[in-house]
Motif scaffolding. Structure first.
Motif, short mmCIF file in Angstrom:
data_model
loop_
_atom_site.label_atom_id
_atom_site.label_comp_id
_atom_site.label_asym_id
_atom_site.label_seq_id
_atom_site.Cartn_x
_atom_site.Cartn_y
_atom_site.Cartn_z
N ASN A 192 1.65 10.03 1.43
CA ASN A 192 1.19 8.78 0.85
C ASN A 192 2.26 7.70 0.87
O ASN A 192 1.96 6.51 0.95
CB ASN A 192 0.71 9.01 -0.59
CG ASN A 192 -0.69 9.61 -0.63
OD1 ASN A 192 -1.51 9.33 0.24
ND2 ASN A 192 -0.95 10.46 -1.61
N GLU A 193 3.50 8.11 0.83
CA GLU A 193 4.59 7.15 0.96
C GLU A 193 4.56 6.50 2.35
O GLU A 193 4.80 5.30 2.50
CB GLU A 193 5.94 7.84 0.73
CG GLU A 193 7.13 6.89 0.76
CD GLU A 193 8.44 7.63 0.58
OE1 GLU A 193 9.17 7.80 1.59
OE2 GLU A 193 8.73 8.05 -0.55
N ASP A 196 1.60 4.01 2.37
CA ASP A 196 1.93 2.79 1.63
C ASP A 196 2.89 1.91 2.44
O ASP A 196 2.76 0.68 2.45
CB ASP A 196 2.55 3.14 0.28
CG ASP A 196 1.55 3.79 -0.67
OD1 ASP A 196 0.32 3.56 -0.46
OD2 ASP A 196 1.97 4.52 -1.58
N GLU A 200 2.20 -1.86 3.80
CA GLU A 200 3.14 -2.94 3.50
C GLU A 200 3.60 -3.61 4.79
O GLU A 200 3.75 -4.83 4.86
CB GLU A 200 4.32 -2.39 2.71
CG GLU A 200 5.21 -3.47 2.12
CD GLU A 200 6.27 -2.91 1.19
OE1 GLU A 200 7.16 -3.67 0.79
OE2 GLU A 200 6.21 -1.69 0.87
#
Length: 613
Positions: A192-193, A196, A200
């Protein structure tokens, strides 16, 4: 032929010599073509005069005209505006029309535990998150693809966690473009990092994102988490690579559209590359049927494209001339509300962009025909270099081969769509004379080839010799070209003929016509292509000559008592040349497969009878 031709011509001759728009209709009253003219009488009367100079598309249109109307305007500029408006309103069959399927694009983020990123053209009521809309589908598509690669997100059809450990990781894992959650070794938190960070990257400033990743890498290294630090390092490297690939084009313009067209057969392709702040932000391609004139195609496409598109740049670079450029520029400027410049770049960065755009146009055409854009592009370069009227899709090349005037033969090779068509290769034995005369040999070969074309036409055959080449290339210079041109002219056929000349090192140097040489070395793609043709036809002709010599030598050996076809073949295979056979001793001759002592003596005596042995 249109039965109303005389009536229509009489009506056209009564038109005024003023600017205006003409509207062609068929017998049902449907509008089939709309055009503009500086002088209505001159332009419209051309349609109903001689049909010899018309393209196939125009002839078909004229055959369907039952009547026409016209609207007089005060200026040529008003003609252009009215024509664009009427074409958009009526969409006539024989005008170039573009389908406005340019919609909005979105970035889609799936609503699941292991989220996926993709690009879509429409929203759906599926619970997913949609980011957008964006006007440029090209921008969204390329950005999402790059984000998935940089941050190692999966693009396969596997479902997680259901498919954990059910198969080996795909190729993307091995080339470091996927973190391979399918192995079950990736933690959901780390995955999930990545998602994200990708979001971004897509929605923010890449420079800021890169600085943040560098800070994360430093922090991970200080915490001795070297695996995480290495992952950040790889993401930073991928972003730098992407940024280098997307370097600003030094065009010194805030806005620029580049338009190039390509024609192959009766299909046309138009590509538009759109730049803003010197970066490519969109690209579009259109395939149009029934296209036969490049200038007309480019002119109509430019008008139709900007009729559909609201965003008009301050500069538009074209790959060639268009009809009425001044009024087109005026119309674009009026539509934009400020000055628009139309140019045809001849050098520099914009010329390089034009070349790239034109290659993309040919690539799109190639996909329609099952050939590569590179092949069509090199044929287009050759067409422009030689000043041909159409793309040389079907090329025949000829070469003469002999050995000191003996075994005079010729080879013909064929290249279709820049690729060898070996089923169409042909061999010729020179029959009209003996001895060495390359000019006479070339004239005889082309005479026989074109006579075969006439026979094939009478029999209704349009393959092999029944198909005429778009271009003839001779392995030779001005002499060979001069010998062949009268042969072609005597048949009444219009086939371009050029020679391929070599330098002192037997390497392709230039193309020659009856009026002089055309340098090809600066055109790298054309140079390589012509060299391949010349090497291939030379190989084919000299190979046939060697076959002939071997056949003759084999026949000589068969004249010897006790030596049949099989033994003659084995002798040639064992000794390689007649000279070695003639100088061999009886013992050496016996070593050849299938030879007996009496047969060896017979061969020895045949070559030594004058010595009295």
């Amino acid at each position: 032929m249109n039965p109303k031709m005389k009536e229509l011509r009489a009506k056209a001759m009564a038109l005024p010599l003023q600017p205006g728009v003409y509207i062609m209709k068929n017998s049902r009253g449907d509008i089939i073509y709309i055009g503009k003219a500086k002088k209505l009488k001159n332009r419209v009367s051309q349609y109903f005069g001689s049909q010899n100079n018309h393209t196939e598309k125009v002839r078909r249109m004229v055959d369907n005209v039952d009547d026409f109307e016209y609207i007089i305007t005060d200026s040529e500029f008003e003609c252009l505006i009215l024509e664009c408006s009427l074409i958009k309103q009526h969409t006539p069959k024989y005008n170039i029309l573009l389908k406005d399927d340019k919609g909005y694009s979105y970035i889609r983020v799936t609503d699941e535990e292991w989220r996926r990123l993709s690009y879509v053209l429409q929203k759906a009521d599926d619970g997913a998150r949609y980011i957008g809309p964006y006007k440029s589908s090209y921008y969204v598509k390329s950005s999402v693809e790059e984000a998935n690669k940089i941050f190692g997100l999966p693009t396969c059809n596997r479902r997680f966690p259901e498919d954990f450990g059910r198969g080996r990781p795909c190729l993307n894992f091995h080339i470091k473009q996927c973190c391979a959650p399918c192995t079950g070794r990736v933690k959901l938190r780390d995955y999930n990092e990545r998602v994200d960070a990708a979001l971004e990257f897509l929605s923010g400033d890449s420079s800021r994102m890169m600085k943040e990743l560098q800070d994360r890498m430093t922090a991970a290294a200080e915490a001795l988490d070297f695996e995480r630090a290495a992952r950040y390092r790889d993401q930073i490297a991928s972003m730098k690579k992407l940024r280098d690939k997307q370097k600003v084009v030094d065009i010194r313009l805030d806005e620029l559209d580049v338009i190039a067209v390509a024609i192959e057969g009766n299909k046309g392709s138009a590509t538009v590359l759109r730049f803003n702040e010197s970066r490519l932000y969109d690209t579009e391609n259109f395939i149009i049927d029934d296209v036969d004139d490049e200038v007309d195609f480019r002119s109509q496409f430019t008008l139709r494209y900007y009729t559909l598109r609201g965003e008009i740049p301050s500069h538009i670079a074209l790959d060639g001339e268009i009809d009425d450029p001044e009024n087109t520029e005026h119309w674009l400027s009026d539509k934009k509300g400020k000055r628009v410049y139309l140019t045809v770049p001849q050098r520099g960065v914009q010329k390089n962009l034009i070349d790239m755009c034109r290659k993309n146009a040919f690539e799109a055409l190639g996909q329609q025909r099952g050939v590569t854009g590179r092949q069509l592009s090199v044929l287009d370069e050759l067409k422009n270099l030689l000043g041909l009227d159409k793309l040389p899709e079907y090329i025949e090349s000829y070469d003469i081969s002999n050995l000191a005037g003996a075994d005079n033969v010729a080879g013909m090779v064929v290249f279709e769509n820049a690729r060898p068509l070996k089923s169409a290769y042909r061999k010729f034995k020179i029959k009209s004379f003996s001895g060495q005369d390359d000019y006479g040999s070339m004239a005889e070969v082309l005479t026989r080839r074109l006579n075969e074309y006439k026979k094939a036409q009478e029999e209704g055959i349009d393959t092999g010799f029944g198909r005429l080449p778009d271009l003839i290339l001779l392995d030779g210079g001005k002499g060979q070209v001069g010998a062949v041109l009268p042969v072609v002219a005597s048949t009444g056929l219009d086939i371009p003929v050029f020679g391929m000349v070599k330098d002192d090192h037997h390497r392709t140097r230039a193309i020659v016509s009856d009026s002089g040489e055309i340098a090809i070395r600066p055109n790298r793609a054309v140079f390589t292509f012509v060299t391949n043709i010349q090497d291939e036809v030379h190989r084919y002709a000299i190979g046939f000559n060697r076959q002939q010599r071997k056949r003759v030598l084999g026949s000589t050996l068969e004249e010897i008592p006790g030596i049949g076809k099989k033994r003659a073949k084995e002798l040639m295979r064992f000794f390689r040349t007649i000279r070695k056979i003639s100088s061999a001793t009886v013992e050496e001759l016996e070593q050849a497969p299938g030879m007996t002592h009496p047969a060896a003596v017979s061969v020895y005596q045949y070559f030594h009878e004058e010595e009295g042995d």
